[in-house]
Design an enzyme around this catalytic site. Structure first.
Site, PDB file in Angstrom:
ATOM      1  N   ASP A 207      37.381  36.595  42.906  1.00 28.57           N
ATOM      2  CA  ASP A 207      37.577  37.373  44.137  1.00 28.57           C
ATOM      3  C   ASP A 207      36.321  37.273  44.987  1.00 28.57           C
ATOM      4  OD1 ASP A 207      40.058  38.232  43.335  1.00 28.57           O
ATOM      5  OD2 ASP A 207      39.494  40.333  43.046  1.00 28.57           O
TER       6      ASP A 207
ATOM      7  N   HIS B 204      37.964  39.409  50.308  1.00 30.42           N
ATOM      8  CA  HIS B 204      39.267  39.820  49.778  1.00 30.42           C
ATOM      9  C   HIS B 204      39.558  41.276  50.134  1.00 30.42           C
ATOM     10  CE1 HIS B 204      42.729  40.186  47.275  1.00 30.42           C
ATOM     11  NE2 HIS B 204      42.147  40.777  46.269  1.00 30.42           N
TER      12      HIS B 204
END
Ligand SMILES: [Zn+2]
Lengths: 261, 414
Positions: free
Chosen positions: A77, A81
Site C-alpha cells: 500500500d 492509497h
C-alpha cells in the site's frame, strides 16, 4: 571498486548462512480479496486466461493474460492509497524512493492471542512488553504482525465473515501513531487481507493503520505469509512494488533475508 | 395411459454412449412462422387476411384466393384424430432409434387436416388438441395431445423428445446463492429433478437460505462455482460436466447507472464479466459434454437456460451498462443456440420484467417474485420452449417493440 560488504553477503548467502524467506502468497483466482459493501467499487480478484499452451493458439509457447486490482494478493500500500496521504510527496508506487524498498523488520507474534480472539488488537503496552523481550524497534523498520492468519486455508476461514463483517486481528488506534511518533517505523505489515483489523471501521479514526501510516507517508504490506519463519528482530525485507504510474499499491514478491540457524 | 417414467439407472460405463442424431431439419421460410409460435409456446396458424382461410402447411399465397396477405393468428387447436399409423420401420437415423413412432391425421375444427405426431393416450376417432412444439432439430412439429391432461402424459417418450422436462434430470444452477438461484433450485426439485448442483460463487459468505436448502434435500449438492473465474468453471466441469442435463445460468450482475454519468467502465466490465463472459465460460466448459450426451437415454442432456431480461431487447438507460451486457448476452445465446443445434440441446432464453430482489429495491411494482420466474422456467422446459417472456411488463414491452420500437426507445429513455 567493489564493496566488501556485498561480496561478504554473497559468500554468506552461498554458504547457506543467510537464507531467503518468501513472504508471498501464490496469486490464484480463489485467493480472497477485500470485500467492501456491495454498493462500493470492488477490487478485482486475480483472474487468469491462457493465451496459448503449445497448441494451435501458439505452438511452441505457453503464456497467460491476467487481471487484478492493485490491492490483490500479497500487496504493497502506497501513501496515496488513503485520503490522509493524498497530498504527500512521493506517495505513489512509481515515485517512492527505491531505497525504501529495503528495510529491517520486527515481527510481533500475536498468533496465540489471535487464535483465541480473532478481533485481537495490538496495543502500545503489548509492543512495550515485546520490546522488553526482543529489544527496541529500530528506526525505519517494518513492523510485521504475525497472526498465523495465512494458515487459514479456505476463503471462509481467512476472511472470517460474520453478519457484522470481517473478524481478523490488527493494530488499535493508539499504537499506530505511537509507532510512527516514538519509533519512526517504516510501515506496518499483516497476514490478513488488510493492514487494519477486520472490525477497524468501528475504531476511531476508522481504519487507523491506513489513516495514520499513509497520512505520515509510511507503507503497508498485507496478505503476507511465512512470518513464522522470521526472527523477532534481524530480518531484512525486500519489497518493491510494480512501477505503476500514479499507482496506489501493487501486488509484489516480498522476500526476507534471515540468518540461518 | 402413459407408463410413468422410471428413474434412470446409473450409466453403464462400458456401454457406448448413443450419439445425438436429428430429425429432418429443412423448412421453407414460410414455415418458420410455426417455429416462432412453437418457440414461444403458442398455437398460431397462417391465416388469410382477405378470405380468412386457415392453411397448413404454410405457403407463400392463400390456397383459397391466392392472396399474399397472410398473417399468423391464434388458432383453435381442437380437432378429431381421424387416422393413426404406428411407424415400425424408418430409414431416417433419428426415427429408427426411437421406433415405434405414432403419427396420424387430425381434422382441425378450424378447417385443415394436418399430419401430427400422436400422443400414445390419443384414440383414433377421438377429440385431440394440437400443440406446436420444437423437435430436436429446433423445427416446429405438430403434436396431437389428449383433449384433457392424462396421468403422466409428459412422460411419453415421443413427447419427451420435444420437451426438456426436469423430471429425473440433473440440473446445474450456476449461482445458487442469489434469490433467483434459490428459487430455480427449489422449482427444479419440485419438478422432480434427480439432482441439483447448487453453485456457490462466494464460499466465504454465509447465506442461510442456501445452507437450509442444501440441508433440506439430499438431491442438492453444493458446488463451488464462480463464472468470472475460468479455473473455477473448468474445475467444476471436470468434476460434474458429464452429469449436467439442464444448465440454468442464474449468475447475474445488476447495477444502476448509465454511461455518460460515470468516469470509468468498471461497472460495465464487471457486468460483462458475469453476464456475458460468464455465460461463454460455462458454455465452453459444459457445452461439449452436454452436446455429447444429448441422446443419452431418458435423462439425456437437453437444455441450456439463460435468465436474461426484457431489457436485452430494449435498453433501460438508467441501467445502461447492464442493459448493454444483457443485449450482448442475448447475442451470445443466439450463437450458442446455433452451435448447440447439431446436438439438439435446446437454448432457452428467459426474459423477465423487473424482479423483486435487492438490486431492484427502488424499482416500483409490479415486480416478479423470483419464484414466479422459476415457475415460468420449469413450465418453459416442460413445454420445450425457446423464448419465455415472464410477467406483464415483459409481455407488454415485447408487444410494443413489435408495434413501434422507436416509441419504446423514447419512453424507456425518459
Ligand atoms: Zn384467402
Amino acid at each position: 571498486m567493489s564493496n566488501p560488504v556485498l561480496a561478504q553477503f554473497m559468500t554468506e548467502f552461498l554458504a547457506g548462512r543467510l537464507r531467503l524467506v518468501d513472504l508471498t502468497q501464490t496469486l490464484a483466482p480463489e485467493f480472497p480479496t477485500i470485500v467492501l459493501p456491495p454498493e462500493f467499487g470492488q477490487a478485482w480478484p486475480f483472474r487468469i486466461e491462457e493465451i496459448s499452451r503449445y497448441d494451435e493458439r501458439g505452438p511452441a509457447w505457453y503464456w497467460n493474460n491476467f487481471s487484478m486490482s492493485e490491492h490483490t494478493g500479497t500487496h504493497f500500500d502506497a501513501p496515496v492509497h488513503w485520503v490522509s496521504g493524498k497530498d504527500l510527496p512521493d506517495n505513489t508506487v512509481d515515485s517512492i524512493p527505491v531505497e525504501n524498498f529495503i528495510a529491517a523488520a520486527c515481527v510481533i507474534d500475536v498468533s496465540a492471542e489471535s487464535a483465541e480472539n480473532p478481533d485481537f488488537l495490538l496495543t502500545i503496552d503489548y509492543v512495550k512488553r515485546w520490546e522488553e523481550q526482543h529489544g527496541r524497534i529500530p528506526e525505519r523498520a517494518w513492523v510485521l504482525l504475525r497472526t498465523d492468519w495465512s494458515k487459514r486455508v479456505t476463503p471462509k476461514e481467512y476472511l472470517n465473515m460474520a453478519e457484522d463483517g470481517a473478524h481478523s486481528p490488527g493494530p488499535d488506534a493508539e499504537v499506530v501513531p505511537w509507532l510512527i511518533r516514538e519509533r519512526n517505523v517504516h510501515g506496518f505489515g499483516t497476514e490478513s487481507v488488510g493492514t487494519d483489523a477486520g472490525q477497524a471501521h468501528h475504531l476511531n479514526p476508522p481504519y487507523p493503520c491506513h489513516y495514520f501510516m499513509h497520512g505520515n507517508n509510511r507503507y503497508g504490506l498485507q496478505c503476507l505469509t511465512n512470518l513464522d519463519q522470521l526472527p523477532p528482530q534481524g530480518a531484512l525485507i525486500f519489497a518493491a512494488p510494480l512501477k505503476i504510474r500514479n499507482g496506489s499499491g501493487s501486488p509484489l514478491r516480498v522476500m526476507a533475508i534471515v540468518t540461518n540457524g | 395411459m402413459t407408463d410413468p417414467l422410471v428413474k434412470p439407472k446409473k450409466k453403464n460405463p462400458v456401454e457406448r454412449t448413443r450419439l445425438p442424431t436429428r430429425p429432418p431439419a429443412p423448412r421453407s421460410r414460410a414455415a418458420q412462422g410455426l417455429t416462432r409460435a412453437a418457440a414461444e409456446g403458442v398455437f398460431e396458424m397462417q391465416t388469410c387476411g382477405d378470405c380468412g382461410a386457415l392453411q397448413y402447411p404454410p405457403r407463400e399465397v392463400c390456397h383459397q384466393c391466392l392472396s399474399e396477405r397472410l398473417v399468423w393468428k391464434d388458432a383453435d387447436p381442437r380437432g378429431t384424430l381421424i387416422a393413426t399409423t404406428v411407424l415400425r420401420h424408418s430409414n431416417d437415423l433419428y426415427f429408427r432409434e426411437r421406433l415405434p413412432w405414432k403419427v396420424g391425421t387430425v381434422k382441425m375444427a378450424a378447417g385443415p387436416s394436418v399430419v401430427a405426431h400422436v400422443h400414445e393416450d390419443c384414440a383414433e376417432g377421438g377429440a385431440v388438441r394440437l400443440a406446436l412444439k420444437l423437435d430436436r432439430s429446433g423445427q416446429a412439429v405438430l403434436h396431437a395431445l389428449p383433449e384433457k391432461d392424462t396421468p403422466n402424459m409428459n412422460d411419453a417418450p415421443q413427447l419427451r423428445e420435444s420437451t426438456c422436462d426436469p423430471k429425473f434430470r440433473r440440473v446445474l444452477v450456476s449461482d445458487g446463492k442469489s434469490a433467483m438461484g434459490l428459487a430455480v433450485a427449489r422449482a427444479m426439485l419440485d419438478a422432480g429433478a434427480n439432482a441439483v448442483f447448487l453453485g456457490d460463487p462466494t464460499s466465504w459468505k454465509t447465506v442461510k437460505a442456501f445452507d437450509a436448502l442444501v440441508a433440506s434435500d439430499p438431491r442438492v449438492q453444493p458446488v463451488e462455482l464462480d463464472v468470472t473465474d475460468t479455473d473455477s468453471v473448468d474445475r467444476l466441469a471436470a468434476s460434474i460436466g458429464g452429469k449436467v442435463e439442464i444448465l440454468v445460468n442464474t449468475a447475474a450482475y445488476l447495477r444502476d447507472g448509465g454511461i455518460l454519468g460515470r468516469k470509468d467502465v468498471i461497472l460495465a466490465r464487471d457486468a460483462f464479466e458475469v453476464n456475458v463472459l460468464g455465460m461463454m465460460r460455462l458454455a465452453q466448459a459444459f457445452g461439449p459434454g452436454m452436446g455429447f450426451r444429448a441422446a443419452d437415454g431418458s435423462n439425456n442432456a437437453v437444455a441450456w437456460v439463460n435468465i436474461l431480461s426484457i431489457h436485452a431487447l430494449a435498453a433501460l438507460p438508467a441501467r445502461g451498462a447492464w442493459s448493454a451486457s444483457m443485449a450482448a448476452a442475448l447475442s451470445a445465446a443466439q450463437t450458442l443456440r446455433a452451435e448447440f443445434a447439431g446436438a439438439g440441446v435446446r437454448v432457452m432464453n428467459v426474459f423477465p420484467g423487473p424482479i423483486d430482489e435487492e438490486w431492484e429495491q427502488l424499482t416500483p411494482p409490479p415486480k416478479l417474485a423470483p419464484a414466479a420466474v422459476a415457475k415460468a422456467i420449469v413450465q418453459g422446459l416442460q413445454g420445450g420452449l425457446e423464448d419465455v417472456y415472464v410477467g406483464d411488463i415483459a409481455e407488454e414491452l415485447r408487444t410494443r417493440l413489435r408495434e413501434n420500437h422507436k416509441a419504446v426507445e423514447r419512453e424507456l429513455g425518459q
